[in-house]
Scaffold this motif. Structure first.
Motif, PDB file in Angstrom:
ATOM      1  N   ILE A   1      31.596  71.759  29.347  1.00 13.61           N
ATOM      2  CA  ILE A   1      30.573  70.756  29.013  1.00 13.61           C
ATOM      3  C   ILE A   1      29.204  71.267  29.431  1.00 13.61           C
ATOM      4  N   GLU A   2      28.193  70.988  28.600  1.00 13.11           N
ATOM      5  CA  GLU A   2      26.855  71.500  28.926  1.00 13.11           C
ATOM      6  C   GLU A   2      26.113  70.611  29.903  1.00 13.11           C
ATOM      7  N   LYS A   3      26.237  69.322  29.702  1.00 16.83           N
ATOM      8  CA  LYS A   3      25.490  68.396  30.566  1.00 16.83           C
ATOM      9  C   LYS A   3      26.259  67.094  30.666  1.00 16.83           C
ATOM     10  N   ALA A   4      26.297  66.506  31.850  1.00 13.70           N
ATOM     11  CA  ALA A   4      26.983  65.216  32.012  1.00 13.70           C
ATOM     12  C   ALA A   4      26.149  64.292  32.889  1.00 13.70           C
ATOM     13  N   PHE A   5      26.045  63.043  32.453  1.00 14.93           N
ATOM     14  CA  PHE A   5      25.312  62.034  33.230  1.00 14.93           C
ATOM     15  C   PHE A   5      26.272  60.908  33.591  1.00 14.93           C
ATOM     16  N   LEU A   6      26.168  60.461  34.832  1.00 18.80           N
ATOM     17  CA  LEU A   6      26.916  59.272  35.243  1.00 18.80           C
ATOM     18  C   LEU A   6      25.937  58.103  35.197  1.00 18.80           C
ATOM     19  N   PHE A   7      26.163  57.204  34.242  1.00 21.65           N
ATOM     20  CA  PHE A   7      25.198  56.131  33.980  1.00 21.65           C
ATOM     21  C   PHE A   7      25.635  54.793  34.543  1.00 21.65           C
ATOM     22  N   ASP A   8      24.674  54.047  35.056  1.00 22.85           N
ATOM     23  CA  ASP A   8      24.866  52.624  35.272  1.00 22.85           C
ATOM     24  C   ASP A   8      24.588  51.998  33.899  1.00 22.85           C
ATOM     25  N   VAL A   9      25.627  51.455  33.269  1.00 24.99           N
ATOM     26  CA  VAL A   9      25.519  51.096  31.848  1.00 24.99           C
ATOM     27  C   VAL A   9      24.443  50.032  31.607  1.00 24.99           C
ATOM     28  N   VAL A  10      24.387  49.048  32.476  1.00 27.27           N
ATOM     29  CA  VAL A  10      23.491  47.929  32.231  1.00 27.27           C
ATOM     30  C   VAL A  10      22.021  48.354  32.256  1.00 27.27           C
ATOM     31  N   SER A  11      21.653  49.151  33.259  1.00 28.67           N
ATOM     32  CA  SER A  11      20.231  49.506  33.383  1.00 28.67           C
ATOM     33  C   SER A  11      19.886  50.825  32.689  1.00 28.67           C
ATOM     34  N   LYS A  12      20.902  51.611  32.324  1.00 25.35           N
ATOM     35  CA  LYS A  12      20.723  52.954  31.771  1.00 25.35           C
ATOM     36  C   LYS A  12      20.036  53.906  32.766  1.00 25.35           C
ATOM     37  N   ILE A  13      20.136  53.554  34.022  1.00 17.35           N
ATOM     38  CA  ILE A  13      19.724  54.489  35.071  1.00 17.35           C
ATOM     39  C   ILE A  13      20.867  55.471  35.242  1.00 17.35           C
ATOM     40  N   TYR A  14      20.586  56.767  35.344  1.00 16.59           N
ATOM     41  CA  TYR A  14      21.699  57.658  35.667  1.00 16.59           C
ATOM     42  C   TYR A  14      21.730  57.861  37.166  1.00 16.59           C
ATOM     43  N   ILE A  15      22.887  57.605  37.741  1.00 19.06           N
ATOM     44  CA  ILE A  15      22.943  57.644  39.205  1.00 19.06           C
ATOM     45  C   ILE A  15      23.295  59.046  39.705  1.00 19.06           C
ATOM     46  N   ALA A  16      23.760  59.902  38.803  1.00 17.67           N
ATOM     47  CA  ALA A  16      23.995  61.299  39.191  1.00 17.67           C
ATOM     48  C   ALA A  16      24.146  62.133  37.926  1.00 17.67           C
ATOM     49  N   THR A  17      23.867  63.424  38.057  1.00 20.27           N
ATOM     50  CA  THR A  17      24.121  64.350  36.963  1.00 20.27           C
ATOM     51  C   THR A  17      24.519  65.693  37.576  1.00 20.27           C
ATOM     52  N   ASP A  18      25.019  66.619  36.754  1.00 18.33           N
ATOM     53  CA  ASP A  18      25.378  67.926  37.302  1.00 18.33           C
ATOM     54  C   ASP A  18      24.089  68.685  37.620  1.00 18.33           C
ATOM     55  N   SER A  19      24.236  69.872  38.206  1.00 22.51           N
ATOM     56  CA  SER A  19      23.035  70.520  38.746  1.00 22.51           C
ATOM     57  C   SER A  19      22.220  71.295  37.715  1.00 22.51           C
ATOM     58  N   SER A  20      22.642  71.359  36.448  1.00 22.51           N
ATOM     59  CA  SER A  20      21.788  72.025  35.451  1.00 22.51           C
ATOM     60  C   SER A  20      20.572  71.128  35.198  1.00 22.51           C
ATOM     61  N   PRO A  21      19.434  71.743  34.815  1.00 24.54           N
ATOM     62  CA  PRO A  21      18.208  70.938  34.690  1.00 24.54           C
ATOM     63  C   PRO A  21      18.342  69.822  33.643  1.00 24.54           C
ATOM     64  N   VAL A  22      17.655  68.720  33.920  1.00 21.90           N
ATOM     65  CA  VAL A  22      17.688  67.580  32.987  1.00 21.90           C
ATOM     66  C   VAL A  22      16.568  67.774  31.979  1.00 21.90           C
ATOM     67  N   ASP A  23      16.927  67.800  30.686  1.00 19.78           N
ATOM     68  CA  ASP A  23      15.810  67.790  29.745  1.00 19.78           C
ATOM     69  C   ASP A  23      15.765  66.423  29.089  1.00 19.78           C
ATOM     70  N   MET A  24      14.535  65.986  28.891  1.00 23.85           N
ATOM     71  CA  MET A  24      14.281  64.607  28.495  1.00 23.85           C
ATOM     72  C   MET A  24      15.021  64.220  27.214  1.00 23.85           C
ATOM     73  N   GLN A  25      15.082  65.167  26.276  1.00 26.95           N
ATOM     74  CA  GLN A  25      15.736  64.863  24.998  1.00 26.95           C
ATOM     75  C   GLN A  25      17.217  64.552  25.182  1.00 26.95           C
ATOM     76  N   SER A  26      17.876  65.313  26.048  1.00 27.45           N
ATOM     77  CA  SER A  26      19.297  65.073  26.293  1.00 27.45           C
ATOM     78  C   SER A  26      19.490  63.696  26.915  1.00 27.45           C
ATOM     79  N   TYR A  27      18.613  63.386  27.870  1.00 26.34           N
ATOM     80  CA  TYR A  27      18.720  62.087  28.530  1.00 26.34           C
ATOM     81  C   TYR A  27      18.522  60.956  27.514  1.00 26.34           C
TER      82      TYR A  27
END
Ligand SMILES: Nc1nc2c(ncn2[C@@H]2O[C@H](COP(=O)(O)OP(=O)(O)OP(=O)(O)O)[C@@H](O)[C@H]2O)c(=O)[nH]1
Length: 380
Positions: free
Chosen positions: A239-265
């Protein structure tokens, strides 16, 4: 949404406090697997929203936590009392947000600094980047120095807000200038050890959700464990990127250590919206009216050979992954690893509860309770 006035005397007569509680559709919170961010003596961690009048504080809180559309914020009235917002009823991440009136005066005898800053985890200071920000910087300095004297553990987060109206060059220049001036002033006054974090935000795109994700993440004691689990999961599953999301707020509470790019988010946020909307309209709802449940799963193939894959982790959390289409040929492996990941997440919360209980009972063997986390067996 229920809105109830709170006791005025707790905060002093000059500072009325209102509170309202999120009314999401998935019923009362059952304490099953909460993730309390670092808490204050009252038990609820507190995030303060401060800044000059009309800087956008209430809009941020409404858009991120109450699903208000950005255009509706044009009609928000000025806040003239501290408004407490409990993000706890059903959301996975539990905390309070206190929205302050822009004209709050720290030197007013009614302003109880000890009480307000004492139990605070993070202070978000909002600066309107479309306005002249000299006054805002003075207020920022006053706020930070005042708060730091009471509680040096507060995380100071500065939102350079409303950047939707600025060109890219202008954004970068505003950030550099604000960063430099704010830090220089603190140094001059001898507050060298104060650390300010800066974010460029707007309610008209996903930047505000991203910034709030980072604010909340810093307050989650289990974050390194969650990140570690995500790293193990993505590296073993192609997997290239994974986000653990709080579904209601769409806040991601954690992600893997590869950089976050805004488009993926943004893609992942949009996927959550699609899944929740389709489920609400066409899905079966449980007794609490929740459409997001144990079987929630979705797969979206994009036209660039990329796949978005969403799986429910628990009532409040979803894992959203981005991967190459050819890697999805091994879906069985991904699903197997996902189940291991989900079980490990469950263990994190069980361990946390055990640690809490053990601490309460002053159990000297607390360290042993951490051990199960080291034994996550994923397949390659
Ligand atoms: N362009 C733009 N406008 C925004 C943004 N966020 C908020 N606003 C607008 O800013 C105005 C003031 O927003 P509020 O949320 O009421 O500001 P506030 O800081 O809570 O104001 P007080 O309650 O008076 O302290 C509203 O008209 C919002 O629509 C943003 O990201 N971009």
């Amino acid at each position: 949404m229920s809105y109830e006035q709170e006791e005025e005397d707790h905060y002093g007569p000059g500072y009325e406090v209102g509170s309202y509680t999120k009314d999401y559709n998935d019923g009362p919170y059952d304490g099953e697997s909460d993730l309390n961010v670092n808490s204050n003596p009252e038990g609820k961690p507190r995030i303060l929203l401060m800044g000059l009048r009309r800087s956008g504080k209430s809009s941020i809180q409404k858009v991120v936590f109450h699903k208000m559309s950005p255009n509706e914020t044009l009609f928000l009235e000025s806040t003239n009392k501290i408004v407490k917002d409990e993000i706890s009823n059903s959301s996975f991440v539990q905390f309070q947000i206190w929205d302050f009136p822009g004209q709050v005066d720290f030197f007013d005898s009614n302003f109880d600094c000890e009480m307000i800053f004492g139990g605070c985890g993070a202070l978000v200071f909002v600066i309107d980047a479309q306005d002249d920000y000299i006054d805002a910087l003075m207020k920022l300095n006053l706020t930070v120095t005042r708060a730091y004297k009471v509680n040096p553990n507060i995380r100071f987060e500065v939102f350079i807000h409303k950047v939707d109206g600025l060109s890219d060059d202008h954004k970068i220049e505003a950030q550099r200038d604000i960063h430099q001036r704010a830090n220089d002033e603190l140094m001059e006054e001898g507050f060298d050890s104060v650390n300010l974090s800066f974010y460029l935000t707007s309610i008209y795109d996903h930047s505000i959700f991203e910034a709030f994700s980072k604010v909340v993440q810093k307050l989650i004691p289990q974050l390194p464990t969650l990140e570690n689990l995500l790293n193990i999961f993505v590296s073993n599953s192609g997997i290239e990127k994974a986000f653990l999301f709080d579904v209601v707020s769409k806040i991601y509470i954690a992600t893997d250590s590869s950089p976050v790019d805004m488009q993926s988010y943004e893609l992942c946020c949009d996927m959550i919206d699609v899944v929740v909307d389709i489920s609400c309209i066409y899905g079966t709802k449980d007794a609490d009216g929740a459409a997001f449940d144990h079987q929630s799963l979705s797969l979206i193939k994009l036209n660039n050979s990329t796949i978005l894959y969403l799986r429910e982790v628990n009532r409040f959390l979803a894992l959203v992954c981005i991967l190459r289409e050819d890697h999805f040929a091994r879906q069985g492996l991904i699903d197997y690893n996902f189940v291991c990941f989900r079980n490990a997440i469950q263990e994190v919360f069980e361990v946390r509860m055990q640690v809490q209980q053990a601490t309460n009972n002053t159990n000297p063997n607390v360290g042993e309770l951490i051990q199960p986390l080291n034994s996550v067996a994923l397949k390659e």
